[in-house]
Design an enzyme around this catalytic site. Structure first.
Site, mmCIF file in Angstrom:
data_model
loop_
_atom_site.group_PDB
_atom_site.id
_atom_site.type_symbol
_atom_site.label_atom_id
_atom_site.label_comp_id
_atom_site.label_asym_id
_atom_site.label_seq_id
_atom_site.Cartn_x
_atom_site.Cartn_y
_atom_site.Cartn_z
ATOM 1 N N GLU A 87 -0.333 0.033 -6.108
ATOM 2 C CA GLU A 87 0.534 0.970 -6.845
ATOM 3 C C GLU A 87 1.911 0.391 -7.158
ATOM 4 O O GLU A 87 2.513 0.745 -8.166
ATOM 5 C CB GLU A 87 0.686 2.287 -6.079
ATOM 6 C CG GLU A 87 -0.575 3.148 -6.047
ATOM 7 C CD GLU A 87 -1.456 2.848 -4.854
ATOM 8 O OE1 GLU A 87 -1.233 1.822 -4.177
ATOM 9 O OE2 GLU A 87 -2.384 3.637 -4.595
ATOM 10 N N PHE A 137 -3.556 15.562 5.610
ATOM 11 C CA PHE A 137 -4.009 14.211 5.302
ATOM 12 C C PHE A 137 -3.347 13.716 4.015
ATOM 13 O O PHE A 137 -3.372 14.389 2.994
ATOM 14 C CB PHE A 137 -5.533 14.199 5.156
ATOM 15 C CG PHE A 137 -6.082 12.845 4.807
ATOM 16 C CD1 PHE A 137 -5.925 11.774 5.682
ATOM 17 C CD2 PHE A 137 -6.731 12.634 3.598
ATOM 18 C CE1 PHE A 137 -6.416 10.520 5.358
ATOM 19 C CE2 PHE A 137 -7.228 11.382 3.277
ATOM 20 C CZ PHE A 137 -7.068 10.315 4.156
ATOM 21 N N GLN A 138 -2.724 12.549 4.100
ATOM 22 C CA GLN A 138 -2.036 11.914 2.973
ATOM 23 C C GLN A 138 -0.911 12.763 2.380
ATOM 24 O O GLN A 138 -0.669 12.732 1.182
ATOM 25 C CB GLN A 138 -3.033 11.499 1.885
ATOM 26 C CG GLN A 138 -4.019 10.459 2.419
ATOM 27 C CD GLN A 138 -4.791 9.744 1.342
ATOM 28 O OE1 GLN A 138 -5.093 10.316 0.301
ATOM 29 N NE2 GLN A 138 -5.120 8.486 1.588
ATOM 30 N N LYS A 154 -2.449 19.038 -5.762
ATOM 31 C CA LYS A 154 -3.789 18.947 -6.339
ATOM 32 C C LYS A 154 -4.239 20.271 -6.938
ATOM 33 O O LYS A 154 -4.839 20.307 -8.015
ATOM 34 C CB LYS A 154 -4.757 18.511 -5.241
ATOM 35 C CG LYS A 154 -6.146 18.249 -5.729
ATOM 36 C CD LYS A 154 -7.036 17.784 -4.591
ATOM 37 C CE LYS A 154 -8.422 17.457 -5.134
ATOM 38 N NZ LYS A 154 -9.322 17.022 -4.060
ATOM 39 N N MET A 212 15.308 -19.989 -2.389
ATOM 40 C CA MET A 212 16.618 -19.353 -2.315
ATOM 41 C C MET A 212 17.066 -19.193 -0.863
ATOM 42 O O MET A 212 18.238 -19.324 -0.537
ATOM 43 C CB MET A 212 16.580 -17.998 -3.027
ATOM 44 C CG MET A 212 17.914 -17.308 -3.099
ATOM 45 S SD MET A 212 19.153 -18.275 -3.963
ATOM 46 C CE MET A 212 19.074 -17.567 -5.597
HETATM 47 C C1 LIG Z 1 10.674 -8.206 -1.622
HETATM 48 C C2 LIG Z 1 11.706 -9.199 -1.242
HETATM 49 N N1 LIG Z 1 11.718 -9.730 0.000
HETATM 50 C C3 LIG Z 1 12.645 -10.659 0.339
HETATM 51 C C4 LIG Z 1 13.591 -11.062 -0.564
HETATM 52 C C5 LIG Z 1 14.643 -12.096 -0.161
HETATM 53 N N2 LIG Z 1 14.479 -13.316 -0.974
HETATM 54 C C6 LIG Z 1 15.246 -13.540 -2.065
HETATM 55 S S1 LIG Z 1 14.825 -14.957 -2.852
HETATM 56 C C7 LIG Z 1 13.632 -15.305 -1.736
HETATM 57 C C8 LIG Z 1 12.801 -16.543 -1.876
HETATM 58 C C9 LIG Z 1 11.941 -16.510 -3.086
HETATM 59 O O1 LIG Z 1 11.002 -17.555 -3.010
HETATM 60 P P1 LIG Z 1 10.200 -18.006 -4.282
HETATM 61 O O2 LIG Z 1 9.602 -16.844 -4.955
HETATM 62 O O3 LIG Z 1 9.257 -19.096 -3.876
HETATM 63 O O4 LIG Z 1 11.319 -18.553 -5.242
HETATM 64 P P2 LIG Z 1 12.218 -19.873 -5.089
HETATM 65 O O5 LIG Z 1 13.525 -19.420 -4.550
HETATM 66 O O6 LIG Z 1 11.494 -20.785 -4.169
HETATM 67 O O7 LIG Z 1 12.341 -20.404 -6.465
HETATM 68 C C10 LIG Z 1 13.573 -14.315 -0.744
HETATM 69 C C11 LIG Z 1 12.650 -14.336 0.402
HETATM 70 C C12 LIG Z 1 13.557 -10.455 -1.841
HETATM 71 N N3 LIG Z 1 14.464 -10.754 -2.793
HETATM 72 N N4 LIG Z 1 12.603 -9.560 -2.176
#
Ligand SMILES: Cc1ncc(C[n+]2csc(CCOP(=O)(O)OP(=O)(O)O)c2C)c(N)n1
Ligand SMILES: [Mg+2]
Lengths: 545, 181
Positions: A50, A112-113, A162, A468
């Site tokens: 979803e 439920f749900q 529902k 990052m």
């Molecule tokens: C849902 C979620 N969880 C954690 C983060 C924290 N976060 C920001 S950038 C990142 C790394 C992203 O890795 P990737 O998609 O491989 O991109 P890269 O930076 O390696 O280009 C994380 C864990 C986030 N922004 N969103």
């Protein structure tokens, strides 16, 4: 008047609102809707999670400006939507979310749900509402569409038990809902516009900062005209990327933490900062104390609550950007001295990445950008996202065609948003720039794209890292890398094949262009697994340099 | 140019919190109260009094909130509340004067020996005896919040069994010309 079931009324009103596609996933509480679906001219895209349905509706809405609709069942179906709703909320994207709910007599019994999704989504929706009788469906749904796309757009959620869906009632398509307290301000205040015009006339080096509001308002032409009139350079926030054509010579790129040096320099030497539909977010402003002392500020925003939310502005104007800019331009043109004020304009001379031989993220983006296609480009979240915002400078990028989760920074946004965008524009090519971390967060939607034949070109910047996070640990934690590395245990091309799609792994920079071309020609989703061999950090901007 | 930092709002609050009043006119729809209180609490400000009741207009509700906030914080909250869909009008004590009135309901330990002392306070402050049982007496007082506070201080030594305040009802001191109920 004919009696109809709640589910029929819902589908009928959706049809009347011009909805041709909904993104959803069934469950017990929404089955009355599914049971009636085939009688209506609505395409249902069956997602695999979803969250993706909300992102798809969001992607659809961002590129088309029309309301995107998603549908989930009660309980876990509804809670799975939450990240997607918050993403749309923070980036002001117009979506209508419909959730099923337990029967009225079970409300509040922890049936439920049953979850209180209206309570959960109070802070992340523009508006939300329980619908407690079939007779309320028509007015509530009409209101939801009006609210989602008028004023400052945003998500609206309707929660329907529902037994309301199976309740029979008279259907009156003409019922109107009253919204006594809701009057978004469209026209700007004349006096404020006059003040802004006077300030701009006397400014020596005004600059224009453009945010996502310009895309939502459709004010692109006006911004360009104003910038030419004033000989003022234009820069954007992350959300403002694609708000103005990247071919405009005095477009200086992005401001903020990872913005361009040209934008930074222009901000520093400005005497008036003219912000349109930009909310001075912390990443864009970089340092509130330094930023707020740079110049005098004019701020245009449709949302009064954005005015002076974080910094004091000298001339606030509440209203629709296109409307206000049109009047402002008229006023400026009426003044003869404007023609004599032509200035030497800073020109960007598009910043190119110094191409290296290896597989680096910016090099790959430079290659894609150089292809100059009029693609819709989506990103996920991480270093690849920022590299893309910096170096995807293709002149082919159309207004509003750069999709990124700016406010919430939701990893996993990219693939479903791309699919949603493709549904809105079947004739456009959609290219997703994603990371190995982000892609994994909604990778199951490859199956959705395969089932419904919604092709997207997926470029995975596979650095085997949460890049990052690695950069942050590099910069702020003395290079102590903890839990930011992925082993080489996933073969993305094989995963794609396992879902009825194809792809290619690329390890040589010279093969990148060919792989992208192959993807663009493919009539199904094509996954390009780019093995990145550099761990280059994105430079930080500062007001001091 | 304004001094450094002075233009930065909220992010580096330098202002002190003080008590403000917000008066809200809204449609009587489910969820309005939850929406309003959520807006305030998520910004880290604390509500000290919250009352809501119907008005002279059918389906129109009035909510009155007292809260501790910084002046800048208050402005932000008022704008956010005004944005809520079912809100008709928002006013606040930062830019206009309000009259304030409150009711205090107290249940005191009662014995015949204390009768005279209790009655003295009741009579002096126009209190009303609502209920009298063996061992307890319940009295209502009305007045400005300051007056109610004074009464409460006087009455406390008698031994309170229970106390309820109505919350502070406010009304604008001056109406705009031509305003009609
Ligand atoms: C849902 C979620 N969880 C954690 C983060 C924290 N976060 C920001 S950038 C990142 C790394 C992203 O890795 P990737 O998609 O491989 O991109 P890269 O930076 O390696 O280009 C994380 C864990 C986030 N922004 N969103
Ligand atoms: Mg990565």
């Amino acid at each position: 008047m004919a009696k109809m079931m709640g589910a029929d009324i819902l589908l009928k009103v959706l049809t009347n609102q011009g909805v041709s596609t909904i993104f959803g996933y069934p469950g017990g509480a929404t089955l009355p809707i599914y049971d009636r679906l085939e009688d209506y001219n609505i395409r249902h895209i069956l997602v695999r999670h979803e969250q993706a349905a909300a992102h798809m509706a969001d992607g659809y809405a961002r590129v088309s400006g029309e309301v995107g609709v998603c549908l989930a069942t009660s309980g876990p179906g509804a809670t799975n939507l939450v990240t997607g709703i918050a993403t749309a909320y923070l980036d002001s994207s117009p979506i209508v979310v419909i959730t099923g709910q337990v029967e009225r007599r079970f409300l509040g019994t922890d049936a439920f749900q049953e979850v209180d999704i209206v309570g959960i989504t109070i802070p992340i929706t523009k508006h939300n509402q329980h619908i407690m009788s079939a007779a309320d469906i028509t007015p509530a749904l009409k209101t939801a569409f009006l609210l989602a796309k008028s004023g400052r757009p945003g998500p609206v959620l309707l929660d329907i038990p529902k037994d309301v869906l199976t309740e029979e009632t008279e259907y009156d398509p003409d019922i109107e809902a009253t919204l006594e307290g809701y009057n978004p301000i469209i026209a700007g205040h004349g006096g404020q516009i006059k003040k802004a015009a006077n300030l701009l006339m006397s400014a020596k080096s005004p600059v224009i900062v453009v945010g996502g509001g310009v895309i939502r308002s459709g004010a692109t032409d006006e911004v360009v005209e104003l910038s030419e009139l004033l000989s003022a350079p234009v820069m954007t926030t992350l959300m403002g990327k694609s708000a103005i054509p990247q071919s405009v010579e005095h477009y200086l790129g992005m401001i903020g933490m990872h913005g361009t040096k040209q934008a930074m320099d222009a901000l520093k030497s400005a005497d008036v900062i003219f912000a349109v539909g930009a909310r001075f977010g912390d990443r864009a402003v970089l340092s509130y104390d330094k930023f707020s002392n740079l110049a005098k500020f004019v701020q245009i925003d449709i949302d009064p609550a954005e005015i002076e939310k974080t910094i004091k502005v000298d001339i606030p104007i509440v209203g629709d950007a296109k409307n206000i800019l049109t009047k402002l331009i008229e006023r400026l043109k009426g003044d003869d001295s404007i023609k004599e004020r032509k200035r030497e304009l800073v020109k960007r001379g598009i910043e190119l990445y110094e191409f290296d031989e290896g597989m680096s993220i910016p090099s790959i983006i430079e290659i894609l950008s150089g292809m100059e296609g009029d693609y819709i480009v989506a990103t996920d979240v991480g270093r690849h996202q920022i590299w893309a915002a910096r170096y995807y400078n293709s002149a082919g990028l159309g207004t509003g065609m750069f999709l990124t989760s700016g406010g919430l920074g939701t990893m996993g946004f990219g693939l479903p948003a791309s699919i949603g965008a493709k549904v809105a524009y079947p004739d456009k090519k959609v290219v997703l720039i994603t990371g190995d971390g982000s892609f994994m967060m909604n990778i199951q939607e490859l199956a959705t794209s395969s089932q419904h034949n919604i092709p997207v070109v997926v470029i995975i910047m596979n650095d085997h890292h949460l890049g990052m996070i690695r950069q942050l640990q590099d910069t702020f934690y003395d290079g102590k890398y903890i839990e930011c590395t992925f082993p080489d245990n996933v073969d993305f091309v094989e995963v794609a094949r396992g879902m009825g799609l194809d792809g290619v792994k690329v390890t040589d920079i010279n093969d990148v262009k060919g792989a992208i071309e192959k993807g663009l020609e493919s009539d199904s989703t094509f996954v390009i697994d780019c093995i990145i061999d550099s761990q280059q950090n994105i430079p930080y901007q500062s007001y001091d340099k | 140019m304004v001094k450094k930092l002075e233009r930065v709002l909220r992010i580096y609050p330098k202002e002190d919190e003080q008590e403000f009043t917000i008066s809200i006119l809204c449609e009587n729809k489910p969820g309005v109260t939850a929406n309003v209180s959520n807006l305030i609490s998520r910004r880290g400000f604390n509500i000290t009094s919250f009352i809501g009741a119907s008005t002279q207009t059918e389906d129109v509700y009035k909510i009155i909130i007292k809260l501790m906030a910084t002046p800048t914080g208050l402005k932000g909250i008022v704008k956010q509340i005004a944005k809520l869909i079912n809100i008709i009008e928002v006013r606040n004590s930062f830019n206009e004067e309000f009259l304030e009135y409150e009711m205090l309901l107290v249940k005191l330990k009662y014995s015949i020996e204390k009768h005279g002392d209790i009655l003295q306070v009741v009579n002096h402050y126009n209190g009303e005896i609502v209920d009298l049982h063996e061992g307890s007496i319940t009295i209502a007082f009305n007045g400005t919040p300051e007056k109610v506070e004074t009464i409460f201080a006087l009455i406390k030594p008698f031994g309170c069994l229970d106390v309820v305040k109505s919350g502070i009802a406010v009304m604008r001191k001056y109406e705009d010309d031509g305003a009609d109920c």
